[in-house]
Design a protein around this motif. Structure first.
Motif, PDB file in Angstrom:
ATOM      1  N   VAL A  81      -3.447   5.176  24.047  1.00 25.02           N
ATOM      2  CA  VAL A  81      -2.586   5.077  23.020  1.00 25.02           C
ATOM      3  C   VAL A  81      -3.432   4.696  21.832  1.00 25.02           C
ATOM      4  N   LEU A  82      -3.255   5.278  20.676  1.00 27.74           N
ATOM      5  CA  LEU A  82      -3.966   4.975  19.494  1.00 27.74           C
ATOM      6  C   LEU A  82      -3.002   4.223  18.493  1.00 27.74           C
ATOM      7  N   VAL A  83      -2.682   3.106  18.252  1.00 26.48           N
ATOM      8  CA  VAL A  83      -2.018   2.348  17.027  1.00 26.48           C
ATOM      9  C   VAL A  83      -2.322   2.659  15.788  1.00 26.48           C
ATOM     10  N   TYR A  84      -1.622   3.182  14.823  1.00 20.99           N
ATOM     11  CA  TYR A  84      -1.994   3.116  13.305  1.00 20.99           C
ATOM     12  C   TYR A  84      -1.238   2.522  12.580  1.00 20.99           C
ATOM     13  N   GLY A  85      -1.663   1.451  11.713  1.00 23.05           N
ATOM     14  CA  GLY A  85      -0.869   0.912  10.885  1.00 23.05           C
ATOM     15  C   GLY A  85      -1.454   0.695   9.456  1.00 23.05           C
ATOM     16  N   HIS A  86      -0.881  -0.123   8.549  1.00 21.88           N
ATOM     17  CA  HIS A  86      -1.662  -0.520   7.393  1.00 21.88           C
ATOM     18  C   HIS A  86      -1.258  -2.123   7.012  1.00 21.88           C
ATOM     19  N   TYR A  87      -2.176  -2.532   6.592  1.00 16.58           N
ATOM     20  CA  TYR A  87      -1.857  -4.022   6.055  1.00 16.58           C
ATOM     21  C   TYR A  87      -2.038  -4.501   4.491  1.00 16.58           C
ATOM     22  N   ASP A  88      -2.296  -3.201   3.746  1.00 15.73           N
ATOM     23  CA  ASP A  88      -2.069  -3.373   2.330  1.00 15.73           C
ATOM     24  C   ASP A  88      -0.711  -3.146   1.739  1.00 15.73           C
ATOM     25  N   VAL A  89      -0.392  -3.642   0.701  1.00 17.39           N
ATOM     26  CA  VAL A  89       1.077  -3.521   0.180  1.00 17.39           C
ATOM     27  C   VAL A  89       1.208  -3.083  -1.370  1.00 17.39           C
ATOM     28  N   GLN A  90       2.295  -2.689  -1.715  1.00 15.57           N
ATOM     29  CA  GLN A  90       2.489  -2.363  -3.304  1.00 15.57           C
ATOM     30  C   GLN A  90       2.579  -3.507  -3.952  1.00 15.57           C
ATOM     31  N   PRO A  91       2.027  -3.352  -5.185  1.00 16.93           N
ATOM     32  CA  PRO A  91       2.403  -4.419  -6.341  1.00 16.93           C
ATOM     33  C   PRO A  91       3.942  -4.919  -6.224  1.00 16.93           C
ATOM     34  N   VAL A  92       4.124  -6.143  -7.125  1.00 17.10           N
ATOM     35  CA  VAL A  92       5.363  -6.601  -6.842  1.00 17.10           C
ATOM     36  C   VAL A  92       6.257  -6.501  -8.031  1.00 17.10           C
ATOM     37  N   ASP A  93       5.701  -5.897  -9.188  1.00 16.10           N
ATOM     38  CA  ASP A  93       6.737  -5.810 -10.318  1.00 16.10           C
ATOM     39  C   ASP A  93       7.822  -4.916 -10.318  1.00 16.10           C
ATOM     40  N   PRO A  94       8.850  -5.236 -10.699  1.00 16.11           N
ATOM     41  CA  PRO A  94       8.895  -6.468 -11.666  1.00 16.11           C
ATOM     42  C   PRO A  94       9.263  -7.812 -10.949  1.00 16.11           C
ATOM     43  N   VAL A  95       8.507  -8.728 -11.361  1.00 20.10           N
ATOM     44  CA  VAL A  95       8.645 -10.043 -10.504  1.00 20.10           C
ATOM     45  C   VAL A  95       9.928 -10.797 -10.697  1.00 20.10           C
ATOM     46  N   HIS A  96      10.425 -10.646 -11.951  1.00 22.46           N
ATOM     47  CA  HIS A  96      11.677 -11.462 -12.148  1.00 22.46           C
ATOM     48  C   HIS A  96      12.805 -11.039 -11.521  1.00 22.46           C
ATOM     49  N   LEU A  97      12.866 -10.075 -10.853  1.00 24.50           N
ATOM     50  CA  LEU A  97      13.945  -9.395  -9.876  1.00 24.50           C
ATOM     51  C   LEU A  97      13.982  -9.832  -8.343  1.00 24.50           C
ATOM     52  N   TRP A  98      12.899 -10.380  -8.057  1.00 25.20           N
ATOM     53  CA  TRP A  98      12.647 -11.204  -6.888  1.00 25.20           C
ATOM     54  C   TRP A  98      13.488 -12.391  -6.894  1.00 25.20           C
ATOM     55  N   GLU A  99      14.295 -12.525  -5.693  1.00 26.84           N
ATOM     56  CA  GLU A  99      15.245 -13.856  -5.650  1.00 26.84           C
ATOM     57  C   GLU A  99      14.259 -15.083  -4.968  1.00 26.84           C
ATOM     58  N   THR A 100      13.036 -14.768  -4.397  1.00 31.79           N
ATOM     59  CA  THR A 100      12.310 -15.757  -4.015  1.00 31.79           C
ATOM     60  C   THR A 100      10.772 -15.015  -4.264  1.00 31.79           C
ATOM     61  N   PRO A 101       9.727 -15.897  -4.417  1.00 36.32           N
ATOM     62  CA  PRO A 101       8.474 -15.344  -4.759  1.00 36.32           C
ATOM     63  C   PRO A 101       8.096 -14.293  -3.511  1.00 36.32           C
ATOM     64  N   VAL A 143      -1.501   0.827  30.020  1.00 36.63           N
ATOM     65  CA  VAL A 143      -2.338   2.085  29.555  1.00 36.63           C
ATOM     66  C   VAL A 143      -3.350   1.455  28.829  1.00 36.63           C
ATOM     67  N   ASN A 144      -4.408   2.443  28.282  1.00 37.35           N
ATOM     68  CA  ASN A 144      -5.613   1.961  27.328  1.00 37.35           C
ATOM     69  C   ASN A 144      -4.963   1.981  25.959  1.00 37.35           C
ATOM     70  N   VAL A 145      -5.290   1.222  25.156  1.00 34.60           N
ATOM     71  CA  VAL A 145      -4.769   0.843  24.016  1.00 34.60           C
ATOM     72  C   VAL A 145      -5.968   0.796  22.990  1.00 34.60           C
ATOM     73  N   LYS A 146      -5.763   1.639  21.728  1.00 28.78           N
ATOM     74  CA  LYS A 146      -6.989   1.491  20.571  1.00 28.78           C
ATOM     75  C   LYS A 146      -5.940   1.008  19.194  1.00 28.78           C
ATOM     76  N   PHE A 147      -6.323   0.353  18.457  1.00 28.27           N
ATOM     77  CA  PHE A 147      -5.876   0.027  17.134  1.00 28.27           C
ATOM     78  C   PHE A 147      -6.927   0.528  15.943  1.00 28.27           C
ATOM     79  N   CYS A 148      -6.044   1.184  14.953  1.00 32.51           N
ATOM     80  CA  CYS A 148      -6.855   1.452  13.939  1.00 32.51           C
ATOM     81  C   CYS A 148      -5.833   1.077  12.564  1.00 32.51           C
TER      82      CYS A 148
END
Length: 455
Positions: A81-101, A143-148
């Motif tokens: 099994v190959l597990v794919y995912g990502h650790y990058d995220v989108q920008p946070v704008d508009p910051v003032h609409l976040w209820e918490t940071p 089973v056998n596992v790989k991460f990407c």
């Protein structure tokens, strides 16, 4: 699964605290000032994979952000099994609409709020915790596992296709598993078996060699804005169908089973109109049911139009240039490059008299489909049934994740999209969050899936 449930429950608080650590890292891939943060997130994940018992852990540097690889390959005659995912995220704008940071993870109402909570740090982290659960409980994996795990998904994964091509053997597997999608509703799991592809174009129309005074030339020369509207109006017929020759040639009709699955999901037209502030839902092909139009049919949309004076007040000019941005969502069996060429040819052939038209081609992404009756899809369905107590619904997603098709084609392996997010978790928006009711259940479902694969 009972012994895994107890283990996961006992470690719930620790697991959530670890997720908070990852969520605190502002790994925004699109902003150069966060380059070191993206690197920090990659190192954090690599260390976590080592700590849970994964082997051959690498942080592979690219011309952009790093890709993390790890494996555990000790089960002879068992699937990989190959597990794919990502650790990058989108920008946070508009910051003032976040209820918490956005990078101070906060739990309220049994939801964890932070940028990346559901897209995709939270869902990707479930796989790490599932592997840890199995290794701690059994001393081995079934089973056998790989991460990407990559750090550029939010900017289109520019370096991942090359990594796949150069590491085809290393990444070889029997199935690719991705958790970067959502369930149908609270308590109702879903397997996304199809994603639409996409292609983009930009059309520019030019008349005179400069903008002209509307009093001196009005009524005597062509207006670029008028001509562009005229040209764009030829792209659809009166029933909303794309009016480009051969656009639908490769579109495959839904099977009766697929249509039944879509109908079984249920659709409340009045509720949606109220949510969107609309009086009708007549976009696209008028003779096709709305749920099919947004998931199973190709589209052609104008995303941006501009020409002439854009500032405050009035400027009495006849613009000599006008522009439009176009994107298409494409379905299985359609070729994005072919569709681009068809639209380009149409625009050039339909150009009104008195102007020149130029078309530039933009990004493309292939559509993706894994048949519902695929054995891997059915194993995933059994895992959801095991943990959630109900079979998942099968759905086509109207959006696009181009890298899914790249995995499918490069590795010649089926891709299973096992989502644990909910549709209202504000991914890409302020107050993004992940419902913790799916945190432990997600870990257990992945454990069950890996167990199902060994049989």
């Amino acid at each position: 699964m009972s012994r895994y449930a107890e283990f996961v429950s006992n470690n719930h608080n620790q697991n959530v605290e670890e997720l908070k650590e990852l969520l605190r890292i502002p790994s925004i891939s699109s902003l150069s000032e966060h380059k070191e943060d993206v690197q920090q997130a990659a190192s954090w994940i690599a260390d976590k994979l080592k700590n849970i018992g994964m082997e051959n852990v690498e942080v592979v540097q690219t011309k952009g952000h790093p890709i993390i690889y790890a494996d555990w390959l000790h089960q002879e005659n068992a699937p990989t099994v190959l597990v794919y995912g990502h650790y990058d995220v989108q920008p946070v704008d508009p910051v003032h609409l976040w209820e918490t940071p956005p990078f101070e993870p906060t739990i309220r109402d049994e939801k964890i709020f932070a940028r990346g909570a559901t897209d995709d740090k939270g869902q990707m982290f479930l796989h790490i915790k599932a592997v840890e659960t199995l290794l701690e409980s059994e001393g081995k994996l079934p089973v056998n596992v790989k991460f990407c795990i990559e750090g550029e998904e939010e900017i289109g994964s520019p370096h991942l296709p090359q990594f796949l091509a150069e590491n085809n053997e290393k990444l070889s597997c029997d199935v690719v598993v991705i958790s970067d999608s959502d369930m149908w509703d609270r308590g109702v799991p879903a397997i996304t078996y199809s994603l639409r592809g996409l292609c983009a174009l930009e059309v520019s129309l030019k008349t005179a060699n400069t903008d002209l005074h509307s009093g001196m030339f009005g009524g005597g020369v062509q207006n670029a804005n008028h001509l562009l509207v005229q040209l764009l109006s030829t792209l659809h017929d009166s029933n909303g169908k794309v009016n480009v020759a051969h656009f639908y040639d490769d579109v495959l009709e839904l099977t009766e089973f697929e249509k039944e699955q879509i109908q079984a999901l249920g659709f409340d037209e009045e509720k949606l109109k109220q949510q969107l502030g609309l009086t009708d839902l007549t976009g696209g092909e008028h003779n096709v049911p709305y749920p099919e139009r947004i998931s199973s049919r190709p589209t052609l949309e104008m995303n941006g139009l501009w020409g002439g004076f854009q500032g405050e007040g009035t400027k009495t000019v006849i613009p000599n240039q006008a522009h439009a941005k176009i994107t298409c969502r494409l379905v299985n069996n359609q070729n994005p490059e072919k569709i681009q060429d068809l639209i380009k040819r149409h625009l050039e052939e339909q150009a009104p008299q008195g102007c020149t038209v130029s078309v530039s081609l933009g990004d493309t992404g292939n559509p993706f489909l894994t048949p519902i009756d695929s054995p891997m899809i059915q194993k995933a369905a059994e895992a959801y049934q095991d943990v959630y107590g109900k079979s998942p619904v099968y759905k086509r997603e109207g959006g696009s994740i181009p890298i899914v098709s790249d995995f499918n084609q490069s590795l010649n392996a089926p891709v299973v999209l096992m989502g644990f997010g909910l549709p209202d978790e504000n991914l890409h928006a302020p107050n993004e969050h992940f419902n913790l009711e799916n945190f432990d259940k997600g870990i257990l479902t992945i454990c069950s899936f890996l167990e199902q694969l060994k049989s």
